[in-house]
Design a protein around this motif. Structure first.
Motif, PDB file in Angstrom:
ATOM      1  N   GLU A 157       0.864  -1.194   0.000  1.00  0.00           N
ATOM      2  CA  GLU A 157       0.000   0.000   0.000  1.00  0.00           C
ATOM      3  C   GLU A 157       0.896   1.239   0.000  1.00  0.00           C
ATOM      4  O   GLU A 157       1.833   1.333   0.798  1.00  0.00           O
ATOM      5  CB  GLU A 157      -0.859  -0.029   1.277  1.00  0.00           C
ATOM      6  CG  GLU A 157      -1.727   1.194   1.429  1.00  0.00           C
ATOM      7  CD  GLU A 157      -2.562   1.150   2.719  1.00  0.00           C
ATOM      8  OE1 GLU A 157      -2.442   0.184   3.498  1.00  0.00           O
ATOM      9  OE2 GLU A 157      -3.324   2.091   2.929  1.00  0.00           O
ATOM     10  N   LEU A 158       0.589   2.171  -0.873  1.00  0.00           N
ATOM     11  CA  LEU A 158       1.436   3.363  -0.982  1.00  0.00           C
ATOM     12  C   LEU A 158       0.574   4.619  -1.004  1.00  0.00           C
ATOM     13  O   LEU A 158      -0.449   4.666  -1.694  1.00  0.00           O
ATOM     14  CB  LEU A 158       2.284   3.283  -2.263  1.00  0.00           C
ATOM     15  CG  LEU A 158       3.235   2.068  -2.333  1.00  0.00           C
ATOM     16  CD1 LEU A 158       3.871   1.954  -3.709  1.00  0.00           C
ATOM     17  CD2 LEU A 158       4.311   2.135  -1.253  1.00  0.00           C
ATOM     18  N   GLY A 159       0.976   5.617  -0.235  1.00  0.00           N
ATOM     19  CA  GLY A 159       0.318   6.922  -0.306  1.00  0.00           C
ATOM     20  C   GLY A 159      -0.987   7.034   0.448  1.00  0.00           C
ATOM     21  O   GLY A 159      -1.824   7.882   0.112  1.00  0.00           O
TER      22      GLY A 159
ATOM     23  N   GLU B  94       4.332  12.723   2.882  1.00  0.00           N
ATOM     24  CA  GLU B  94       4.665  12.013   1.639  1.00  0.00           C
ATOM     25  C   GLU B  94       4.085  12.738   0.442  1.00  0.00           C
ATOM     26  O   GLU B  94       2.925  13.178   0.476  1.00  0.00           O
ATOM     27  CB  GLU B  94       4.092  10.592   1.669  1.00  0.00           C
ATOM     28  CG  GLU B  94       5.069   9.640   2.240  1.00  0.00           C
ATOM     29  CD  GLU B  94       4.643   8.189   2.101  1.00  0.00           C
ATOM     30  OE1 GLU B  94       3.849   7.838   1.207  1.00  0.00           O
ATOM     31  OE2 GLU B  94       5.129   7.414   2.924  1.00  0.00           O
ATOM     32  N   THR B  95       4.874  12.817  -0.602  1.00  0.00           N
ATOM     33  CA  THR B  95       4.422  13.519  -1.806  1.00  0.00           C
ATOM     34  C   THR B  95       4.121  12.515  -2.923  1.00  0.00           C
ATOM     35  O   THR B  95       4.583  11.370  -2.880  1.00  0.00           O
ATOM     36  CB  THR B  95       5.515  14.478  -2.310  1.00  0.00           C
ATOM     37  OG1 THR B  95       6.642  13.670  -2.705  1.00  0.00           O
ATOM     38  CG2 THR B  95       5.937  15.476  -1.242  1.00  0.00           C
ATOM     39  N   ASP B  96       3.407  13.001  -3.924  1.00  0.00           N
ATOM     40  CA  ASP B  96       3.113  12.131  -5.071  1.00  0.00           C
ATOM     41  C   ASP B  96       4.407  11.682  -5.760  1.00  0.00           C
ATOM     42  O   ASP B  96       4.501  10.551  -6.229  1.00  0.00           O
ATOM     43  CB  ASP B  96       2.224  12.877  -6.080  1.00  0.00           C
ATOM     44  CG  ASP B  96       0.826  13.118  -5.532  1.00  0.00           C
ATOM     45  OD1 ASP B  96       0.288  12.236  -4.838  1.00  0.00           O
ATOM     46  OD2 ASP B  96       0.272  14.206  -5.784  1.00  0.00           O
ATOM     47  N   ALA B  97       5.391  12.580  -5.803  1.00  0.00           N
ATOM     48  CA  ALA B  97       6.661  12.228  -6.466  1.00  0.00           C
ATOM     49  C   ALA B  97       7.358  11.091  -5.712  1.00  0.00           C
ATOM     50  O   ALA B  97       7.931  10.174  -6.322  1.00  0.00           O
ATOM     51  CB  ALA B  97       7.565  13.458  -6.550  1.00  0.00           C
TER      52      ALA B  97
ATOM     53  N   MET C 235       5.832  -6.692  -6.628  1.00  0.00           N
ATOM     54  CA  MET C 235       4.698  -6.458  -5.711  1.00  0.00           C
ATOM     55  C   MET C 235       3.731  -5.494  -6.380  1.00  0.00           C
ATOM     56  O   MET C 235       4.155  -4.509  -6.997  1.00  0.00           O
ATOM     57  CB  MET C 235       5.192  -5.808  -4.402  1.00  0.00           C
ATOM     58  CG  MET C 235       5.963  -6.750  -3.529  1.00  0.00           C
ATOM     59  SD  MET C 235       6.541  -5.929  -2.022  1.00  0.00           S
ATOM     60  CE  MET C 235       8.017  -5.101  -2.588  1.00  0.00           C
ATOM     61  N   LYS C 236       2.448  -5.755  -6.218  1.00  0.00           N
ATOM     62  CA  LYS C 236       1.449  -4.857  -6.780  1.00  0.00           C
ATOM     63  C   LYS C 236       1.381  -3.594  -5.929  1.00  0.00           C
ATOM     64  O   LYS C 236       1.123  -3.697  -4.725  1.00  0.00           O
ATOM     65  CB  LYS C 236       0.065  -5.502  -6.725  1.00  0.00           C
ATOM     66  CG  LYS C 236      -0.221  -6.469  -7.843  1.00  0.00           C
ATOM     67  CD  LYS C 236      -1.635  -7.002  -7.664  1.00  0.00           C
ATOM     68  CE  LYS C 236      -2.085  -7.752  -8.883  1.00  0.00           C
ATOM     69  NZ  LYS C 236      -2.120  -6.968 -10.109  1.00  0.00           N
ATOM     70  N   PRO C 237       1.566  -2.410  -6.525  1.00  0.00           N
ATOM     71  CA  PRO C 237       1.379  -1.197  -5.733  1.00  0.00           C
ATOM     72  C   PRO C 237      -0.114  -0.894  -5.596  1.00  0.00           C
ATOM     73  O   PRO C 237      -0.845  -0.898  -6.586  1.00  0.00           O
ATOM     74  CB  PRO C 237       2.053  -0.103  -6.577  1.00  0.00           C
ATOM     75  CG  PRO C 237       2.674  -0.796  -7.750  1.00  0.00           C
ATOM     76  CD  PRO C 237       2.035  -2.134  -7.894  1.00  0.00           C
ATOM     77  N   LEU C 238      -0.559  -0.698  -4.367  1.00  0.00           N
ATOM     78  CA  LEU C 238      -1.943  -0.276  -4.121  1.00  0.00           C
ATOM     79  C   LEU C 238      -1.852   1.222  -3.818  1.00  0.00           C
ATOM     80  O   LEU C 238      -1.491   1.633  -2.714  1.00  0.00           O
ATOM     81  CB  LEU C 238      -2.526  -1.053  -2.934  1.00  0.00           C
ATOM     82  CG  LEU C 238      -3.864  -0.583  -2.370  1.00  0.00           C
ATOM     83  CD1 LEU C 238      -4.965  -0.576  -3.428  1.00  0.00           C
ATOM     84  CD2 LEU C 238      -4.303  -1.479  -1.218  1.00  0.00           C
TER      85      LEU C 238
ATOM     86  N   VAL D 104       0.908  11.879 -11.321  1.00  0.00           N
ATOM     87  CA  VAL D 104       2.272  11.910 -10.759  1.00  0.00           C
ATOM     88  C   VAL D 104       2.622  10.542 -10.155  1.00  0.00           C
ATOM     89  O   VAL D 104       3.725  10.037 -10.354  1.00  0.00           O
ATOM     90  CB  VAL D 104       2.432  13.055  -9.730  1.00  0.00           C
ATOM     91  CG1 VAL D 104       3.850  13.064  -9.170  1.00  0.00           C
ATOM     92  CG2 VAL D 104       2.101  14.400 -10.359  1.00  0.00           C
ATOM     93  N   CYS D 105       1.692   9.931  -9.449  1.00  0.00           N
ATOM     94  CA  CYS D 105       1.992   8.625  -8.823  1.00  0.00           C
ATOM     95  C   CYS D 105       2.329   7.562  -9.876  1.00  0.00           C
ATOM     96  O   CYS D 105       3.132   6.666  -9.617  1.00  0.00           O
ATOM     97  CB  CYS D 105       0.826   8.148  -7.960  1.00  0.00           C
ATOM     98  SG  CYS D 105       0.584   9.118  -6.465  1.00  0.00           S
ATOM     99  N   LEU D 106       1.697   7.648 -11.047  1.00  0.00           N
ATOM    100  CA  LEU D 106       1.924   6.613 -12.075  1.00  0.00           C
ATOM    101  C   LEU D 106       2.892   7.084 -13.161  1.00  0.00           C
ATOM    102  O   LEU D 106       3.098   6.383 -14.164  1.00  0.00           O
ATOM    103  CB  LEU D 106       0.589   6.209 -12.725  1.00  0.00           C
ATOM    104  CG  LEU D 106      -0.512   5.714 -11.773  1.00  0.00           C
ATOM    105  CD1 LEU D 106      -1.733   5.231 -12.550  1.00  0.00           C
ATOM    106  CD2 LEU D 106      -0.005   4.592 -10.869  1.00  0.00           C
ATOM    107  N   LYS D 107       3.501   8.230 -12.958  1.00  0.00           N
ATOM    108  CA  LYS D 107       4.349   8.835 -14.000  1.00  0.00           C
ATOM    109  C   LYS D 107       5.441   7.859 -14.496  1.00  0.00           C
ATOM    110  O   LYS D 107       6.113   7.213 -13.692  1.00  0.00           O
ATOM    111  CB  LYS D 107       5.015  10.087 -13.433  1.00  0.00           C
ATOM    112  CG  LYS D 107       5.722  10.900 -14.479  1.00  0.00           C
ATOM    113  CD  LYS D 107       6.034  12.282 -13.996  1.00  0.00           C
ATOM    114  CE  LYS D 107       6.800  13.001 -15.076  1.00  0.00           C
ATOM    115  NZ  LYS D 107       8.008  13.621 -14.604  1.00  0.00           N
ATOM    116  N   GLY D 108       5.536   7.767 -15.820  1.00  0.00           N
ATOM    117  CA  GLY D 108       6.635   7.000 -16.408  1.00  0.00           C
ATOM    118  C   GLY D 108       6.410   5.496 -16.443  1.00  0.00           C
ATOM    119  O   GLY D 108       7.276   4.757 -16.914  1.00  0.00           O
ATOM    120  N   LEU D 109       5.273   5.004 -16.007  1.00  0.00           N
ATOM    121  CA  LEU D 109       5.057   3.554 -16.029  1.00  0.00           C
ATOM    122  C   LEU D 109       4.648   3.101 -17.424  1.00  0.00           C
ATOM    123  O   LEU D 109       3.858   3.778 -18.094  1.00  0.00           O
ATOM    124  CB  LEU D 109       3.947   3.129 -15.056  1.00  0.00           C
ATOM    125  CG  LEU D 109       4.098   3.431 -13.578  1.00  0.00           C
ATOM    126  CD1 LEU D 109       3.085   2.617 -12.777  1.00  0.00           C
ATOM    127  CD2 LEU D 109       5.491   3.159 -13.069  1.00  0.00           C
TER     128      LEU D 109
END
Ligand code: PEP
Length: 257
Positions: A93-95, A105-108, A122-125, A150-155
């Protein structure tokens, strides 16, 4: 999307012994479920090794509440993705809004954690949510789109397929939370789905969107009936095995009708 994700973050509420006994009980309930409910629990870090042993012969998926993005280093008090990988977790779990609010915690940073989780399979939640001022100022959608981007940037598309998103309005979470109207939740989820499809035209429709925030026995069915709600992220109602059992059984009955 047929799977329904249902899980709970225990926050800082259960000791190892309490966690083991909870998990033993949940395993029995899980064995009786026949539907496509994807069940997960997110204990405190201290309990993960023991709970992993408990869930390994069950359908219950296991996650951690947070982690650093670096594999190793001088980060006192932190846990790395490499360390979680040693335990063998399904998700992280993140964020969560409490991480954002109390630990800045920031989105970056969440984006770095998302990438680190994916590196270790690991699956990010990823938790996103607007606060009450943002809602009252009618900028919820802008705030949520920015968090998501921002959380999914670059995926890559393949990476984003592994992600779960939990929409958790900050004003709806916890003891002082005000449960959201199901209709509002439905509108926001449809907006999030549209945003994900804009970001990832080929797979945006596949990313599970969970709802969390004061989910209880009176409101979980209206939430799950919203078109773009693919699961429930449940706090207090799931910490009590009696209420969680009712929720799971009624949900299973509802989805198989
Ligand atoms: C949460 O804090 O993420 C949460 C969903 O908690 P609750 O259901 O207790 O509001």
């Amino acid at each position: 999307m047929s799977k329904i994700w249902v899980g709970t973050n225990w926050k800082m509420t259960k000791t190892i012994a309490e966690g083991i006994s909870y998990t033993k009980e949940l395993k029995q309930i899980a064995n009786e479920l026949t539907s496509t409910i994807e069940l997960f629990i997110i204990p405190s870090h201290t309990a993960l090794v023991d709970i992993k042993k408990e869930v390994s012969d069950s359908r219950i998926k296991l996650g951690a509440q947070n982690m650093h993005w670096e594999d190793t280093g001088a980060y006192t008090g932190e846990i790395s993705p490499k360390m979680l990988d040693e335990i063998g977790l399904d998700l992280v779990e993140l964020g969560h809004s409490e991480r954002r609010q109390y630990y800045n915690e920031t989105d970056a940073e969440i984006n770095k954690k998302v990438r680190a989780a994916l590196k270790y399979g690991m699956k990010p939640l990823v938790c996103i949510g607007e606060n009450i001022d943002q809602k009252n100022n009618e900028i919820s959608q802008e705030v949520l789109a920015a968090q998501l981007k921002v959380c999914l940037k670059g995926l890559s598309g393949d990476q984003v397929k592994q992600v779960l998103v939990a929409y958790e309005p900050v004003w709806a979470i916890g003891e002082n939370g005000i449960p959201a109207d199901a209709e509002y939740v439905g509108e926001i989820h449809t907006f999030l789905r549209r945003t994900l499809i804009e970001m990832y035209p080929n797979i945006g429709h596949e990313i599970p969107l969970l709802y969390g925030g004061s989910v209880n026995l009176d409101n979980f069915l209206p939430y799950i009936d919203q078109k773009d709600v693919n699961g429930l992220f449940v706090g207090r109602t799931a910490w009590n095995m009696e209420t969680f059992t009712i929720l799971l059984k009624e949900l299973e009955k509802h989805i198989s009708e």
